[in-house]
Design a protein around this motif. Structure first.
Motif, PDB file in Angstrom:
ATOM      1  N   GLY A  95       0.829  -1.196   0.000  1.00  0.00           N
ATOM      2  CA  GLY A  95       0.000   0.000   0.000  1.00  0.00           C
ATOM      3  C   GLY A  95       0.865   1.248   0.000  1.00  0.00           C
ATOM      4  O   GLY A  95       2.089   1.199   0.195  1.00  0.00           O
ATOM      5  N   TYR A  96       0.226   2.386  -0.172  1.00  0.00           N
ATOM      6  CA  TYR A  96       0.959   3.644  -0.316  1.00  0.00           C
ATOM      7  C   TYR A  96       1.883   3.908   0.869  1.00  0.00           C
ATOM      8  O   TYR A  96       3.059   4.255   0.700  1.00  0.00           O
ATOM      9  N   LYS A 100       5.908   4.067   0.709  1.00  0.00           N
ATOM     10  CA  LYS A 100       6.515   5.376   0.927  1.00  0.00           C
ATOM     11  C   LYS A 100       7.467   5.397   2.111  1.00  0.00           C
ATOM     12  O   LYS A 100       8.502   6.077   2.083  1.00  0.00           O
ATOM     13  N   TRP A 101       7.137   4.620   3.160  1.00  0.00           N
ATOM     14  CA  TRP A 101       7.896   4.740   4.400  1.00  0.00           C
ATOM     15  C   TRP A 101       8.571   3.443   4.840  1.00  0.00           C
ATOM     16  O   TRP A 101       9.164   3.394   5.901  1.00  0.00           O
ATOM     17  N   HIS A 102       8.469   2.387   4.041  1.00  0.00           N
ATOM     18  CA  HIS A 102       9.135   1.118   4.358  1.00  0.00           C
ATOM     19  C   HIS A 102       8.811   0.671   5.790  1.00  0.00           C
ATOM     20  O   HIS A 102       9.692   0.547   6.641  1.00  0.00           O
ATOM     21  N   GLN A 118       8.170  14.239  -0.952  1.00  0.00           N
ATOM     22  CA  GLN A 118       6.949  14.710  -1.576  1.00  0.00           C
ATOM     23  C   GLN A 118       7.108  14.507  -3.089  1.00  0.00           C
ATOM     24  O   GLN A 118       8.124  14.027  -3.547  1.00  0.00           O
ATOM     25  N   LEU A 119       6.104  14.911  -3.826  1.00  0.00           N
ATOM     26  CA  LEU A 119       6.130  14.680  -5.268  1.00  0.00           C
ATOM     27  C   LEU A 119       7.148  15.589  -5.944  1.00  0.00           C
ATOM     28  O   LEU A 119       7.312  16.752  -5.577  1.00  0.00           O
ATOM     29  N   ASN A 120       7.839  15.066  -6.957  1.00  0.00           N
ATOM     30  CA  ASN A 120       8.724  15.854  -7.809  1.00  0.00           C
ATOM     31  C   ASN A 120       7.980  16.150  -9.113  1.00  0.00           C
ATOM     32  O   ASN A 120       7.515  15.210  -9.775  1.00  0.00           O
ATOM     33  N   TYR A 121       7.897  17.427  -9.477  1.00  0.00           N
ATOM     34  CA  TYR A 121       7.098  17.756 -10.659  1.00  0.00           C
ATOM     35  C   TYR A 121       7.603  19.021 -11.345  1.00  0.00           C
ATOM     36  O   TYR A 121       8.335  19.831 -10.766  1.00  0.00           O
ATOM     37  N   LEU A 122       7.163  19.174 -12.595  1.00  0.00           N
ATOM     38  CA  LEU A 122       7.402  20.371 -13.402  1.00  0.00           C
ATOM     39  C   LEU A 122       6.087  20.688 -14.097  1.00  0.00           C
ATOM     40  O   LEU A 122       5.616  19.890 -14.914  1.00  0.00           O
ATOM     41  N   LYS A 159      14.336  12.146   0.012  1.00  0.00           N
ATOM     42  CA  LYS A 159      14.664  11.752   1.377  1.00  0.00           C
ATOM     43  C   LYS A 159      15.582  10.537   1.334  1.00  0.00           C
ATOM     44  O   LYS A 159      15.639   9.811   0.333  1.00  0.00           O
ATOM     45  N   THR A 160      16.314  10.330   2.436  1.00  0.00           N
ATOM     46  CA  THR A 160      17.177   9.171   2.558  1.00  0.00           C
ATOM     47  C   THR A 160      17.156   8.693   4.001  1.00  0.00           C
ATOM     48  O   THR A 160      16.979   9.490   4.936  1.00  0.00           O
TER      49      THR A 160
END
Length: 373
Positions: A95-96, A100-102, A118-122, A159-160
Motif C-alpha cells: 500500500g501507499y 513510501k515509508w518502508h 513529496q512529489l517531484n514535478y514540473l 529523502k534518505t
C-alpha cells in the motif's frame, strides 16, 4: 504343516495389501504433487497478470508464492489462499504508506538510496491573483513586482534513511519498525513567460526536514477499538524559508506529529498537526503565519488497482472564526510503461500557495509531469 500353510497365506495377503496400499498412496502423492504444481503455476500467472505493469509489487507477489510452495514440497497447504486473497495480501503489503515509508523492518536501505519524499514535478501554472506587493506585519513593503499570471513551477523533494532503528527496538507488541529519515524539499516559481520583467524567479521555498518514522502493529481483532490506531506515526522537525533578504524574507520552524492510516488497499489518510517554534519578535518575518497556514494539514489519497492513477486532496484550516483555509486537489496518471514518469495536474485555492504568499488568497491551476509519487 497346517500352521506353516496358514502363515504363508497370511504373509501373502499382507504383502498384497501392503503393495496395494503403497501403490494407492504413491498415486495419491503424485496427484497431490501435480495439483500443487498446478496451484503454484496458477499463482505465478496471477502475479504476472495482476501486476504486469508494477515490477515491485510483482516481485512481492512472487515471494509470497515462494513462501507457500517450494521445489521439494509442491503439495499445496491445507488452507492454501485463493488467488484473490493472494492479490489482497500483496496490496496490503505494498500500500501507499508501506511503499513510501518502508514500514516493514526487513527492508534494507542505505544512506545513498535517495527516494522521493513529496512529489517531484514540473508544471505550467496559472494564478488568478498574483501577489504583486507581498507584505507582512513585521516586513512592510511597497515595491510592486508587476507579476504575470503564469509561472513555470517545479518541486524537488528527496529523502534518505539516516538510520534503521528497528533492531534497537525493545520487544513489544506495538512498534514493528523505526527509521530516521533526512529530507529536503525545494519549490520554485519562475516567471518564465513574463518577458517585460526579464523573466525573474518569483520565489524559492527551501525546506530541510528530520523525521522519525514508526511502523505500528494494529490488533487483528476486528471489533477492537485499537483498530482506530494509525498504521504509521511520524515525528518531524522542519525548517522552511525562502532565502530572501528583507522585506521579502519569510521563514518558520515547526515540530509535527503525523499519523498515517491505510484505510484499505486503495485509500490512505495522513493527518499532521504541527506546532510553530516561537522566534524573537525582531527576527520573525511573518508573526501571523499560523493565522493563515493553520495548525496542521490532512491528506486523503486514492490509488487505482493497477497503481497507474492516483488522486489526493490536501486540506489546511486555521480553526478560527475568521476562517482562513487552503485546499489542493491533484491527479497523477502513468500513461507509459514506466515506473516513474507520470502526467500531473493540480488545482489549489486559498492561503499559502507559496511561503511568500502565506497571507494572500489565490487560486492556481497547473499541468505538467511528475516523477515518483
Amino acid at each position: 504343516m497346517f500352521v506353516f500353510n496358514n502363515l504363508r497365506s497370511l504373509l501373502r495377503r499382507s504383502f498384497t495389501v501392503f503393495m496395494g496400499t503403497s501403490l494407492f498412496l504413491g498415486m495419491f502423492a503424485g496427484q497431490a504433487q501435480a495439483a500443487g504444481m498446478q496451484e503454484m503455476q496458477n499463482a505465478l500467472r496471477t502475479c504476472q497478470s495482476e501486476f504486469a505493469t508494477d515490477a515491485s509489487r510483482r516481485l512481492v507477489c512472487f515471494d509470497k508464492v515462494a513462501e507457500q510452495y517450494t521445489p521439494t514440497h509442491l503439495v499445496p497447504p491445507i488452507l492454501a489462499p485463493s488467488q484473490q486473497e493472494l492479490v489482497k495480501s500483496v496490496d496490503a503489503e505494498t500500500g501507499y504508506l508501506s511503499r513510501k515509508w518502508h514500514l516493514n523492518s526487513q527492508d534494507e536501505l542505505h544512506f545513498t538510496d535517495l527516494e522521493t519524499h513529496q512529489l517531484n514535478y514540473l508544471i505550467t501554472t496559472y494564478s488568478n491573483n498574483p501577489n504583486d506587493v507581498p507584505t507582512s506585519p513585521s516586513r512592510p513593503n511597497t515595491q510592486d513586482r508587476d507579476l504575470g499570471h503564469n509561472d513555470l513551477h517545479f518541486q524537488i523533494s528527496l529523502k534518505t534513511q539516516l538510520m534503521n532503528l528497528s533492531d534497537w527496538l525493545p520487544k513489544n507488541q506495538w512498534v514493528q519498525s523505526a527509521r530516521l529519515w533526512g529530507a529536503y524539499t525545494q519549490q520554485s516559481f519562475w516567471q518564465v513567460y513574463n518577458e517585460a520583467q526579464s523573466r525573474p524567479m518569483r520565489d524559492h521555498n527551501y525546506s530541510p526536514e528530520l523525521i522519525l518514522s514508526l511502523g505500528l502493529n494494529k490488533p487483528t481483532e476486528q471489533s477492537s477499538w485499537l483498530n482506530a490506531m494509525p498504521d504509521m506515526l511520524n515525528v518531524g522537525l522542519v525548517h522552511e524559508s525562502n532565502g530572501r533578504s528583507q522585506p521579502l524574507s519569510r521563514s518558520w520552524n515547526r515540530l509535527y506529529l503525523q499519523g498515517g492510516w491505510q484505510l484499505n488497499e486503495r485509500y490512505s489518510l495522513l493527518v499532521r498537526p504541527w506546532w510553530r517554534i516561537p522566534e524573537n519578535k525582531s527576527d520573525d518575518d511573518n508573526p501571523n503565519i499560523s493565522k493563515y497556514m493553520g495548525y496542521g494539514d490532512a491528506i486523503l489519497r486514492w490509488d487505482n488497482e493497477a497503481n497507474t492513477t492516483a488522486a489526493s486532496v490536501t486540506l489546511r484550516n486555521n480553526m478560527r472564526s475568521d476562517n482562513k483555509g487552503y485546499v489542493k486537489f491533484d491527479v497523477q496518471y502513468k500513461p507509459l510503461k514506466t515506473e516513474s514518469v507520470r502526467f500531473y495536474a493540480m488545482l489549489a485555492s486559498g492561503y499559502g500557495v507559496s511561503l511568500l504568499d502565506y497571507n494572500q488568497a489565490q487560486t492556481m491551476f497547473g499541468i505538467g509531469f511528475a516523477v515518483g509519487e
